[in-house]
Each structure stands twice: as structure tokens, then as C-alpha cells.
Design a protein around this motif. Structure first.
Motif, PDB file in Angstrom:
ATOM      1  N   SER A  84       5.815  78.108   2.866  1.00  0.00           N
ATOM      2  CA  SER A  84       5.444  77.515   1.623  1.00  0.00           C
ATOM      3  C   SER A  84       6.001  76.125   1.661  1.00  0.00           C
ATOM      4  O   SER A  84       6.957  75.610   0.845  1.00  0.00           O
ATOM      5  N   LEU A  85       5.696  75.417   2.662  1.00  0.00           N
ATOM      6  CA  LEU A  85       6.355  73.942   2.856  1.00  0.00           C
ATOM      7  C   LEU A  85       5.824  73.031   1.795  1.00  0.00           C
ATOM      8  O   LEU A  85       4.591  73.172   1.105  1.00  0.00           O
ATOM      9  N   LYS A  86       6.843  72.308   1.244  1.00  0.00           N
ATOM     10  CA  LYS A  86       6.586  71.071   0.141  1.00  0.00           C
ATOM     11  C   LYS A  86       6.473  69.665   0.771  1.00  0.00           C
ATOM     12  O   LYS A  86       7.541  69.494   1.714  1.00  0.00           O
ATOM     13  N   PRO A  87       6.027  68.774   0.018  1.00  0.00           N
ATOM     14  CA  PRO A  87       6.409  67.445   0.562  1.00  0.00           C
ATOM     15  C   PRO A  87       7.792  66.919   0.738  1.00  0.00           C
ATOM     16  O   PRO A  87       8.105  66.215   1.543  1.00  0.00           O
ATOM     17  N   GLU A  88       8.403  67.547   0.005  1.00  0.00           N
ATOM     18  CA  GLU A  88      10.018  67.202  -0.312  1.00  0.00           C
ATOM     19  C   GLU A  88      10.642  67.770   0.970  1.00  0.00           C
ATOM     20  O   GLU A  88      11.840  67.632   1.238  1.00  0.00           O
ATOM     21  N   ASP A  89      10.097  68.636   1.715  1.00  0.00           N
ATOM     22  CA  ASP A  89      10.567  69.218   2.958  1.00  0.00           C
ATOM     23  C   ASP A  89      10.388  68.173   4.425  1.00  0.00           C
ATOM     24  O   ASP A  89      11.024  68.435   5.335  1.00  0.00           O
ATOM     25  N   THR A  90       9.587  67.015   3.900  1.00  0.00           N
ATOM     26  CA  THR A  90       9.358  65.991   4.951  1.00  0.00           C
ATOM     27  C   THR A  90      10.758  65.313   5.309  1.00  0.00           C
ATOM     28  O   THR A  90      11.445  64.970   4.330  1.00  0.00           O
ATOM     29  N   ALA A  91      10.947  65.524   6.571  1.00  0.00           N
ATOM     30  CA  ALA A  91      12.360  65.034   7.046  1.00  0.00           C
ATOM     31  C   ALA A  91      12.529  65.153   8.636  1.00  0.00           C
ATOM     32  O   ALA A  91      11.386  65.813   9.167  1.00  0.00           O
ATOM     33  N   VAL A  92      13.337  64.725   9.420  1.00  0.00           N
ATOM     34  CA  VAL A  92      13.925  65.023  10.702  1.00  0.00           C
ATOM     35  C   VAL A  92      14.811  66.170  10.589  1.00  0.00           C
ATOM     36  O   VAL A  92      15.672  66.066  10.118  1.00  0.00           O
ATOM     37  N   TYR A  93      14.437  67.244  11.298  1.00  0.00           N
ATOM     38  CA  TYR A  93      15.075  68.453  11.351  1.00  0.00           C
ATOM     39  C   TYR A  93      16.119  68.391  12.560  1.00  0.00           C
ATOM     40  O   TYR A  93      15.382  68.320  13.874  1.00  0.00           O
ATOM     41  N   TYR A  94      17.277  68.491  12.568  1.00  0.00           N
ATOM     42  CA  TYR A  94      18.138  68.505  13.473  1.00  0.00           C
ATOM     43  C   TYR A  94      18.760  70.003  13.734  1.00  0.00           C
ATOM     44  O   TYR A  94      19.498  70.287  12.819  1.00  0.00           O
ATOM     45  N   CYS A  95      19.016  70.370  15.052  1.00  0.00           N
ATOM     46  CA  CYS A  95      19.876  71.521  15.187  1.00  0.00           C
ATOM     47  C   CYS A  95      21.231  71.108  15.608  1.00  0.00           C
ATOM     48  O   CYS A  95      21.430  70.418  16.123  1.00  0.00           O
ATOM     49  N   ASN A  96      21.990  72.158  15.200  1.00  0.00           N
ATOM     50  CA  ASN A  96      23.529  72.080  15.348  1.00  0.00           C
ATOM     51  C   ASN A  96      24.187  73.167  15.798  1.00  0.00           C
ATOM     52  O   ASN A  96      23.860  74.465  15.438  1.00  0.00           O
ATOM     53  N   ALA A  97      25.040  73.097  16.653  1.00  0.00           N
ATOM     54  CA  ALA A  97      26.082  74.269  17.159  1.00  0.00           C
ATOM     55  C   ALA A  97      27.371  73.846  17.431  1.00  0.00           C
ATOM     56  O   ALA A  97      27.662  72.674  17.815  1.00  0.00           O
ATOM     57  N   ILE A  98      28.323  74.780  17.418  1.00  0.00           N
ATOM     58  CA  ILE A  98      29.948  74.794  17.536  1.00  0.00           C
ATOM     59  C   ILE A  98      30.097  75.722  18.873  1.00  0.00           C
ATOM     60  O   ILE A  98      29.588  76.864  18.866  1.00  0.00           O
ATOM     61  N   THR A 109      33.285  72.464  20.409  1.00  0.00           N
ATOM     62  CA  THR A 109      32.752  71.223  20.252  1.00  0.00           C
ATOM     63  C   THR A 109      31.433  71.312  19.373  1.00  0.00           C
ATOM     64  O   THR A 109      30.528  72.164  19.589  1.00  0.00           O
ATOM     65  N   ASP A 110      31.474  70.300  18.223  1.00  0.00           N
ATOM     66  CA  ASP A 110      30.185  70.085  17.806  1.00  0.00           C
ATOM     67  C   ASP A 110      29.177  69.394  18.460  1.00  0.00           C
ATOM     68  O   ASP A 110      29.203  68.533  18.963  1.00  0.00           O
ATOM     69  N   TYR A 111      27.793  70.029  18.471  1.00  0.00           N
ATOM     70  CA  TYR A 111      26.675  69.411  19.307  1.00  0.00           C
ATOM     71  C   TYR A 111      25.675  69.422  18.561  1.00  0.00           C
ATOM     72  O   TYR A 111      25.263  70.469  17.794  1.00  0.00           O
ATOM     73  N   TRP A 112      24.794  68.072  18.801  1.00  0.00           N
ATOM     74  CA  TRP A 112      23.499  68.044  17.962  1.00  0.00           C
ATOM     75  C   TRP A 112      22.222  67.758  18.899  1.00  0.00           C
ATOM     76  O   TRP A 112      22.542  67.400  20.019  1.00  0.00           O
ATOM     77  N   GLY A 113      21.116  68.473  18.482  1.00  0.00           N
ATOM     78  CA  GLY A 113      19.821  68.056  19.209  1.00  0.00           C
ATOM     79  C   GLY A 113      19.421  66.424  18.568  1.00  0.00           C
ATOM     80  O   GLY A 113      20.008  65.867  17.719  1.00  0.00           O
ATOM     81  N   LYS A 114      18.378  66.066  18.981  1.00  0.00           N
ATOM     82  CA  LYS A 114      17.827  64.778  18.703  1.00  0.00           C
ATOM     83  C   LYS A 114      16.851  64.755  17.521  1.00  0.00           C
ATOM     84  O   LYS A 114      16.576  63.601  17.089  1.00  0.00           O
ATOM     85  N   GLY A 115      16.500  66.003  17.230  1.00  0.00           N
ATOM     86  CA  GLY A 115      15.568  65.848  15.840  1.00  0.00           C
ATOM     87  C   GLY A 115      14.020  66.275  16.275  1.00  0.00           C
ATOM     88  O   GLY A 115      13.528  65.839  17.273  1.00  0.00           O
ATOM     89  N   THR A 116      13.622  66.946  15.328  1.00  0.00           N
ATOM     90  CA  THR A 116      12.113  66.863  15.254  1.00  0.00           C
ATOM     91  C   THR A 116      11.629  66.583  13.877  1.00  0.00           C
ATOM     92  O   THR A 116      12.011  67.016  13.108  1.00  0.00           O
ATOM     93  N   LEU A 117      10.438  65.937  14.118  1.00  0.00           N
ATOM     94  CA  LEU A 117       9.867  65.514  12.748  1.00  0.00           C
ATOM     95  C   LEU A 117       9.104  66.454  12.035  1.00  0.00           C
ATOM     96  O   LEU A 117       8.015  66.946  12.798  1.00  0.00           O
ATOM     97  N   VAL A 118       9.146  66.789  10.612  1.00  0.00           N
ATOM     98  CA  VAL A 118       8.260  67.760  10.111  1.00  0.00           C
ATOM     99  C   VAL A 118       7.717  66.807   8.947  1.00  0.00           C
ATOM    100  O   VAL A 118       8.768  66.465   8.057  1.00  0.00           O
TER     101      VAL A 118
END
Length: 122
Positions: A84-98, A109-118
Motif C-alpha cells: 500500500s505504498l504512498k507518495p510520501e514513502d518516496t525516499a532512498v532506503y538504506y539498510c543498516n546492521a550492527i 560496528t554499525d554498517y550501512w548500505g549505499k541505498g536504493t531509491l523507491v
């Protein structure tokens, strides 16, 4: 060296669904917490959903009931099912893990992905 790689972003219309994936690779000893964050244009990065290796989960209010995190611990992978995606969900989504690595066993340590655009558009 640890890498987090996201996939699954894209262009959808309101009401549609997407499933994001994140896979962690490298000299991983353990993954202690996994999550998804997002950043819209002009805004700060915000939490979407996080989960621990023990299975407890926290969701942002805007995500409850629509954006669900799940994991495949054996594959060091986690996912974000987005319904049920909405226009306000538009963003770059990043995954994160310790992550605890084999070379730094006492320093998670905290690690981040480079992001994927939705992008959700009418």
C-alpha cells in the motif's frame, strides 16, 4: 571488510508493493541488529523498521501495518516488504546492521548500505 548491498527499489504507483532486500557479506562473526532507514529529499534520515537477532521489532508509526521487516539469519539477509505504498514513502532506503567481525570480536560496528531509491508517483 563488510559490505551491505540493497536491491529491489524502483518506480511504482500508489497502492502497489515492493520488496527490498539487503545482504551482508564479508568477515562476519555475527549480525546483532538489522534495520531499514529512509531519507526523503530535504529531510533527515529516519527509521523505518529495525529488528534484533532475538526477533524483537520496532516500526515507525508511518510504517506500521504497511512496511514489514523480516530476516533470513542464515544468509545474513533481511527484507522490507512494502505494501500500500504512498507518495510520501518516496525516499532512498538504506539498510543498516550492527555487525561483529572475525577481526574485531569485541567491537560491534554499525554498517550501512549505499541505498536504493523507491519512487511512488501518481
Amino acid at each position: 571488510q563488510v559490505q551491505l548491498v540493497e536491491s529491489g527499489g524502483g518506480l511504482v504507483q500508489p497502492g502497489e508493493s515492493l520488496r527490498l532486500s539487503c545482504v551482508a557479506s564479508g568477515n562476519i562473526l555475527s549480525v546483532n541488529g538489522m534495520g531499514w532507514y529512509r531519507q526523503s529529499a530535504g529531510k533527515q534520515r529516519e527509521l523505518v523498521a529495525v529488528t534484533t537477532s532475538g526477533g524483537s521489532t520496532k516500526n515507525a508509526d508511518s510504517a506500521k501495518g504497511r512496511l514489514t521487516i523480516s530476516t533470513d539469519n542464515a544468509k545474513n539477509a533481511w527484507f522490507l516488504q512494502m505494501n500500500s505504498l504512498k507518495p510520501e514513502d518516496t525516499a532512498v532506503y538504506y539498510c543498516n546492521a550492527i555487525i561483529t567481525t572475525t577481526t574485531m570480536r569485541w567491537s560491534p560496528t554499525d554498517y550501512w548500505g549505499k541505498g536504493t531509491l523507491v519512487t511512488v508517483f501518481s
